[in-house]
Design an enzyme around this catalytic site. Structure first.
Site, PDB file in Angstrom:
ATOM      1  N   HIS A   1       0.830  -1.207   0.000  1.00 27.70           N
ATOM      2  CA  HIS A   1       0.000   0.000   0.000  1.00 27.70           C
ATOM      3  C   HIS A   1       0.868   1.261   0.000  1.00 27.70           C
ATOM      4  O   HIS A   1       0.696   2.159  -0.829  1.00 27.70           O
ATOM      5  CB  HIS A   1      -0.910  -0.050   1.234  1.00 27.70           C
ATOM      6  CG  HIS A   1      -1.820   1.124   1.356  1.00 27.70           C
ATOM      7  ND1 HIS A   1      -1.514   2.206   2.149  1.00 27.70           N
ATOM      8  CD2 HIS A   1      -2.997   1.409   0.757  1.00 27.70           C
ATOM      9  CE1 HIS A   1      -2.479   3.103   2.055  1.00 27.70           C
ATOM     10  NE2 HIS A   1      -3.403   2.642   1.211  1.00 27.70           N
TER      11      HIS A   1
ATOM     12  N   ARG B   1      -8.825   4.812  -8.781  1.00 27.73           N
ATOM     13  CA  ARG B   1      -9.253   3.934  -7.677  1.00 27.73           C
ATOM     14  C   ARG B   1     -10.209   4.748  -6.796  1.00 27.73           C
ATOM     15  O   ARG B   1      -9.773   5.608  -6.034  1.00 27.73           O
ATOM     16  CB  ARG B   1      -8.053   3.490  -6.856  1.00 27.73           C
ATOM     17  CG  ARG B   1      -7.051   2.602  -7.611  1.00 27.73           C
ATOM     18  CD  ARG B   1      -5.834   2.359  -6.733  1.00 27.73           C
ATOM     19  NE  ARG B   1      -5.020   1.245  -7.166  1.00 27.73           N
ATOM     20  CZ  ARG B   1      -3.831   1.368  -7.769  1.00 27.73           C
ATOM     21  NH1 ARG B   1      -3.348   2.558  -8.047  1.00 27.73           N
ATOM     22  NH2 ARG B   1      -3.136   0.301  -8.107  1.00 27.73           N
TER      23      ARG B   1
ATOM     24  N   ARG C   1     -12.656   2.906 -11.815  1.00 24.57           N
ATOM     25  CA  ARG C   1     -12.889   1.558 -11.273  1.00 24.57           C
ATOM     26  C   ARG C   1     -13.905   1.637 -10.148  1.00 24.57           C
ATOM     27  O   ARG C   1     -13.779   2.444  -9.228  1.00 24.57           O
ATOM     28  CB  ARG C   1     -11.587   0.979 -10.738  1.00 24.57           C
ATOM     29  CG  ARG C   1     -11.814  -0.358 -10.065  1.00 24.57           C
ATOM     30  CD  ARG C   1     -10.528  -0.974  -9.606  1.00 24.57           C
ATOM     31  NE  ARG C   1     -10.064  -0.402  -8.358  1.00 24.57           N
ATOM     32  CZ  ARG C   1      -8.903  -0.715  -7.800  1.00 24.57           C
ATOM     33  NH1 ARG C   1      -8.096  -1.558  -8.405  1.00 24.57           N
ATOM     34  NH2 ARG C   1      -8.534  -0.181  -6.664  1.00 24.57           N
TER      35      ARG C   1
ATOM     36  N   GLY D   1      -4.969  -6.021 -14.254  1.00 23.22           N
ATOM     37  CA  GLY D   1      -4.468  -5.510 -12.971  1.00 23.22           C
ATOM     38  C   GLY D   1      -3.359  -6.459 -12.524  1.00 23.22           C
ATOM     39  O   GLY D   1      -3.591  -7.446 -11.830  1.00 23.22           O
TER      40      GLY D   1
ATOM     41  N   ASN E   1      -1.015  -6.260 -10.469  1.00 25.50           N
ATOM     42  CA  ASN E   1      -0.620  -6.385  -9.059  1.00 25.50           C
ATOM     43  C   ASN E   1      -1.316  -7.596  -8.451  1.00 25.50           C
ATOM     44  O   ASN E   1      -0.690  -8.516  -7.931  1.00 25.50           O
ATOM     45  CB  ASN E   1      -1.014  -5.139  -8.257  1.00 25.50           C
ATOM     46  CG  ASN E   1      -0.375  -3.881  -8.799  1.00 25.50           C
ATOM     47  OD1 ASN E   1       0.669  -3.943  -9.434  1.00 25.50           O
ATOM     48  ND2 ASN E   1      -1.009  -2.745  -8.563  1.00 25.50           N
TER      49      ASN E   1
ATOM     50  N   CYS F   1      -2.828  -1.963 -16.048  1.00 24.93           N
ATOM     51  CA  CYS F   1      -2.899  -0.816 -15.140  1.00 24.93           C
ATOM     52  C   CYS F   1      -2.259  -1.117 -13.794  1.00 24.93           C
ATOM     53  O   CYS F   1      -2.325  -0.325 -12.880  1.00 24.93           O
ATOM     54  CB  CYS F   1      -4.332  -0.341 -14.963  1.00 24.93           C
ATOM     55  SG  CYS F   1      -5.373  -1.551 -14.153  1.00 24.93           S
TER      56      CYS F   1
HETATM   57  C1  PEP Z   1      -3.950  -4.362  -9.672  1.00 19.78           C
HETATM   58  O1  PEP Z   1      -4.350  -5.249  -8.926  1.00 19.78           O
HETATM   59  O2  PEP Z   1      -3.046  -4.540 -10.520  1.00 19.78           O
HETATM   60  C2  PEP Z   1      -4.506  -3.008  -9.572  1.00 19.78           C
HETATM   61  C3  PEP Z   1      -4.161  -2.095 -10.454  1.00 19.78           C
HETATM   62  O3  PEP Z   1      -5.358  -2.747  -8.571  1.00 19.78           O
HETATM   63  P1  PEP Z   1      -4.926  -2.465  -7.052  1.00 19.78           P
HETATM   64  O4  PEP Z   1      -3.457  -2.215  -7.045  1.00 19.78           O
HETATM   65  O5  PEP Z   1      -5.724  -1.301  -6.637  1.00 19.78           O
HETATM   66  O6  PEP Z   1      -5.309  -3.734  -6.370  1.00 19.78           O
HETATM   67 MG    MG Z   2      -6.190  -4.995  -7.844  1.00 18.34          MG
END
Ligand code: PEP
Ligand code: MG
Length: 847
Positions: free
Chosen positions: A421, A528, A584, A732, A734, A797
């Site tokens: 985070h 977000r 989103r 996504g 991440n 993203c």
């Molecule tokens: C992801 O999961 O790649 C993403 C962009 O969303 P977050 O980082 O908010 O989970």
């Molecule tokens: Mg995500």
């Protein structure tokens, strides 16, 4: 008996000699270019890598031909690897110096000069070739010091200091060849990108002896200043003081108030040097630093290297060379390392000042900042209210810390990795951030931070965060300012003209959106929305909504949130002025909005006018064993549809409002954490209905695009059927990386460096896209999506969107755009252009 290497391969560097940079090294090639330009370079020979390698392996060189080429003169031997960045052993000067030469120099130039040269050579030979203890060979030049050094050599080595030129040449070359093979040298060059089998060439050059009745000495000159790249003659000259001709002293090059200068002492030499620099610039197509010697008034050019420069100077030099017609714009684009651009966007800790390091962690967001330590988000806000710069130090951060993070000038966390985070938010805000600083311990009770050796820092102490290097420093550090100058902008515009993949920004707030515009992002690829609910007044309403017992009560709370969200989106649409904005829908688990400690729950009970026990029961009921895999994303959208409906209404009403003022807005609405087609169908039906209702109520027409975030492996595998209902698929990466590896993005920082060091992973997969695994899911997902819906827009993203290697992958895979933190947009624009250019050049070579 050791075998002799055949030295037929050494080659004198002449304009037509066959010098190959891969075989003889960059220095040999560069010297040949200087010779071709008719610069006064002393006689020089190149030894190819294969010969040097044979010497390192134990073969003795036959140096007779080489010695004959340099008959009667002293020589220097310099390293010449294929790439200057790979370093190499230090240059050895005055090889060939012995008692005879000493006598000759004494006769011609005086004893002081002869002693100084001989002592210098004995010292460097003893230390670097014979590997004797340097302490024995550090005296200042004098006849006595020379005698002592020769005696010390003889005592240690049981033999006289070598007098034979051939022996000296052999031993110096052998020591340089072996130094290159040493483990430390190997590791150092591999860190600079050298292959494991990188080889060393050597350059042997006649020494220009800085002696004689006319002005003599050595120096370096360059036409630009290395930190900013501004035109400025810079350098040094060291020689006999032309006024009294006694002491050797440093002269400045250009006339100024500080004293003697080369410009005054020898104006014609100074003019000639400038001419040589300009010739190098025009013909070698680079800003060069020229090393020279004045031998009894005559100028010799010994060597030239590209001017060492900061990233900011690199941009200015590349653009200026292109503007002057010396290189093409494409070349200018290719000459700047994209990652280095982020250095220009932030304050940087001045690399020249000493550092008092407290801890080193993961460099999660670049830039430097100094401020007072605070240990909580509330204290950070209090500091900001007092106009005091503060650095937020936490074990890790959570969404409720967002206000405090905004208030801080930098962030340090003990835990976490590249996509924790703290890291993601700090990159978005452009704040320097270090995560995973696991060698510190934080006591929230005592408000102290203890470093590894036991050094304690307290709340209010000033520290500096260098987010570029990952170092936390004690005290305040000197900073270099950001440089968004005209050269930077020009280079990026040139890059935009050749790049063939889009670059958008991840932006949650109007401030982020303005930064995105400043860096010329082509839209917002990810907004977000949950961050919008952490403002104090909204958080209470959000909590009321979570605690609502009936759909009716929930609606009351949501009706209060609606105008706030509408204002958020209107602001974003206004700032982005018609560029696409992808919003989103709500993603995190609801418990993130609830207090975690008893005190917080008590306050909440008071605010909601409910018994504390009920609040505690609710919080308990919402807590999950594995919240990142629980009730979040579209799962909330399916089970509590009113939240998404409120958000959709806010988006559409903002669309109508913003479109009245400017270009027609076509919002993009994105559903997070999808794993099944049916989830999309359910949400789509409701959102379509909201759109119809808003059109009815306002009488306005508008379009919108509904898309899906692919961040579970199942969504990638089922992308075909999901694309039936999705105008775009945004990966996504991440969460997709987290779920593909089964590796928590918030906890991986603890052992990631071990994993990378041991070679389990080649890189941190949260930082550089894992092409083999996660990448395959991207390929499968994009192919299946496109098979069903040819025009489906594909993007990434996750944080990987700002990483050059990952951008290359997305480009190769036919993605339409990448989206990354606003501060990484310039890096992405330049990297994308470079990939397009290198591809284009490779294909031109093939045909
Ligand atoms: C992801 O999961 O790649 C993403 C962009 O969303 P977050 O980082 O908010 O989970
Ligand atoms: Mg995500």
């Amino acid at each position: 008996m050791q075998k002799h290497t055949d030295f037929a391969e050494f080659i004198e560097i002449t304009p037509t000699a066959r010098i190959d940079p891969a075989r003889h090294g960059w220095r040999a090639k560069c010297l040949q270019r200087l010779i071709r330009l008719d610069l006064p370079v002393p006689r020089t020979a190149a030894l190819p890598c294969d010969t040097v390698r044979a010497i390192a392996a134990g073969q003795l060189p036959d140096v007779n031909r080489l010695a004959a080429l340099f008959d009667g003169v002293l020589v220097s031997i310099r390293p010449s690897p294929a790439n200057p960045a790979w370093g190499g052993p230090g240059t050895v000067l005055n090889v060939g110096m012995n008692a005879d030469k000493h006598a000759e120099f004494t006769r011609e130039q005086g004893a002081a000069f002869a002693d100084a040269i001989y002592l210098g050579f004995v010292q460097s030979y003893a230390i670097h070739v014979a590997r004797l203890d340097p302490d024995m060979f550090t005296a200042e030049p004098s006849a006595a010091a020379l005698a002592a050094a020769l005696a010390a050599y003889e005592a240690e080595m049981d033999e006289e200091f070598p007098q034979s030129r051939a022996q000296q040449l052999t031993e110096v070359m052998r020591s340089m060849a072996r130094a290159w093979e040493g483990t430390t040298a190997r590791l150092l060059r591999e860190a600079k990108g050298a292959p494991a089998d990188a080889a060393l060439g050597l350059v042997v050059q006649e020494m220009a002896q800085a002696m004689g009745p006319a002005l003599s000495g050595r120096g370096k000159i360059q036409m630009i200043e290395g930190v900013t790249g501004a035109p400025q003659i810079t350098g040094r000259f060291r020689g006999l003081n032309p006024a009294n001709r006694k002491a050797e002293e440093t002269l400045y090059l250009v006339k100024d108030r500080r004293g003697h200068s080369l410009e005054e002492a020898a104006p014609e030499v100074f003019a000639e040097l400038q001419k040589h620099c300009l010739t190098c610039r025009a013909r070698l197509r680079e800003e060069m630093q020229v090393e020279f010697a004045l031998e009894n008034g005559a100028l010799k050019v010994i060597d030239a290297v590209t001017v060492p420069r900061s990233s900011r100077a690199a941009v200015r030099v590349a653009v200026t060379l292109a503007n002057d017609g010396i290189i093409s714009r494409d070349d200018a684009i290719l000459r700047v390392e994209p990652r280095a651009l982020s250095e220009l966007l932030h304050y940087q800790v001045d690399p020249r000042v000493p550092r008092d390091r407290i801890v080193t962690g993961i460099a999660a967001s670049p830039g430097g900042a100094s401020g007072r330590i605070v240990f909580s988000a509330a204290d950070a806000q209090a500091s900001a209210a007092r106009d005091e710069r503060c650095i937020l130090v936490r074990r890790e951060t959570a969404p409720e810390d967002i206000r405090g993070m905004h208030a801080a000038v930098a962030i340090v966390t003990e835990r976490g990795g590249m996509t924790s985070h703290a890291a993601v938010i700090a990159r978005g805000l452009g704040l320097p951030c270090i995560v995973g600083a696991s060698d510190i311990s934080i006591s929230l009770r005592d408000k102290t931070l203890t470093a590894k050796g036991g050094r304690v820092f307290r709340e209010g102490d000033v520290i500096t965060v260098d987010g570029t290097s990952g170092e936390v420093l004690a005290g305040q550090a000197e900073m270099l300012e950001p440089a968004l100058d005209k050269w930077f902008t020009t280079l990026l515009h040139w890059a935009d003209n050749v790049r063939d993949i889009g670059v958008r920004a991840n932006a949650d707030t109007p401030d982020d959106a303005r930064t995105a515009r400043m860096f010329e992002a082509e839209g917002i690829g990810l907004c977000r929305t949950e961050h919008m609910f952490f403002d104090e007044d909204r958080l209470t309403v959000m909590r009321e909504m979570i605690f609502a017992d009936t759909a009716k009560d929930r609606k009351v709370a949501l009706d209060r949130l609606l105008p706030m969200q509408r204002a958020d989106f209107t602001a974003l649409f206004d700032i982005m002025a018609g560029l696409p904005v992808c919003i989103r829908l709500f993603d995190p688990p609801l418990h993130e909005f609830l207090p975690h400690d008893r005190e917080g729950m008590r306050e909440l009970a008071e605010a909601l006018d409910r018994p504390l026990s009920e609040v505690m029961r609710r919080v308990e009921a919402l807590s999950e064993f594995n919240p990142m895999l629980g009730m979040r994303g579209v799962r909330i959208g399916v089970t509590v549809p009113e939240i998404y409906e409120m958000q959709a209404r806010a988006i559409f009403e903002a669309t109508v409002e913003a479109s009245k003022r400017g270009a027609a807005v076509v919002p993009e609405v994105m559903i997070p954490l999808v794993s099944a087609k049916r989830e999309v169908e359910l949400v789509k039906t409701r959102i379509d209905a909201v759109a119809a209702a808003v059109r009815n109520a306002t009488g306005a027409e508008f379009d919108y695009r509904l898309g899906v975030m692919v961040e579970t492996p199942r969504a990638a595998l089922r992308a075909g059927e999901i694309a039936q209902h999705a105008a775009f698929l945004s990966f996504g990466t991440n969460d997709l990386t987290q779920m593909t590896y089964g590796l928590s993005r918030d906890d991986a920082g603890r052992f990631m460096s071990d994993y990378v060091q041991k070679g389990v992973y080649p890189e941190d997969p949260f930082h550089v896209l894992d092409e083999d695994g996660v990448g395959e899911l991207l390929l499968i997902g994009s192919a299946r999506g496109r098979q069903i819906r040819q025009d489906v827009t594909l993007s990434v993203c996750g944080e990987h969107g700002g990483n050059p290697a990952s951008i290359a992958f997305c480009r190769r895979s036919g993605f339409d755009y990448v989206s990354c933190s606003p501060f990484r947009v310039p890096v992405a624009r330049l990297a994308a252009a470079q990939f397009a250019l290198t591809d284009q050049r490779d294909s031109e070579k093939m045909y």
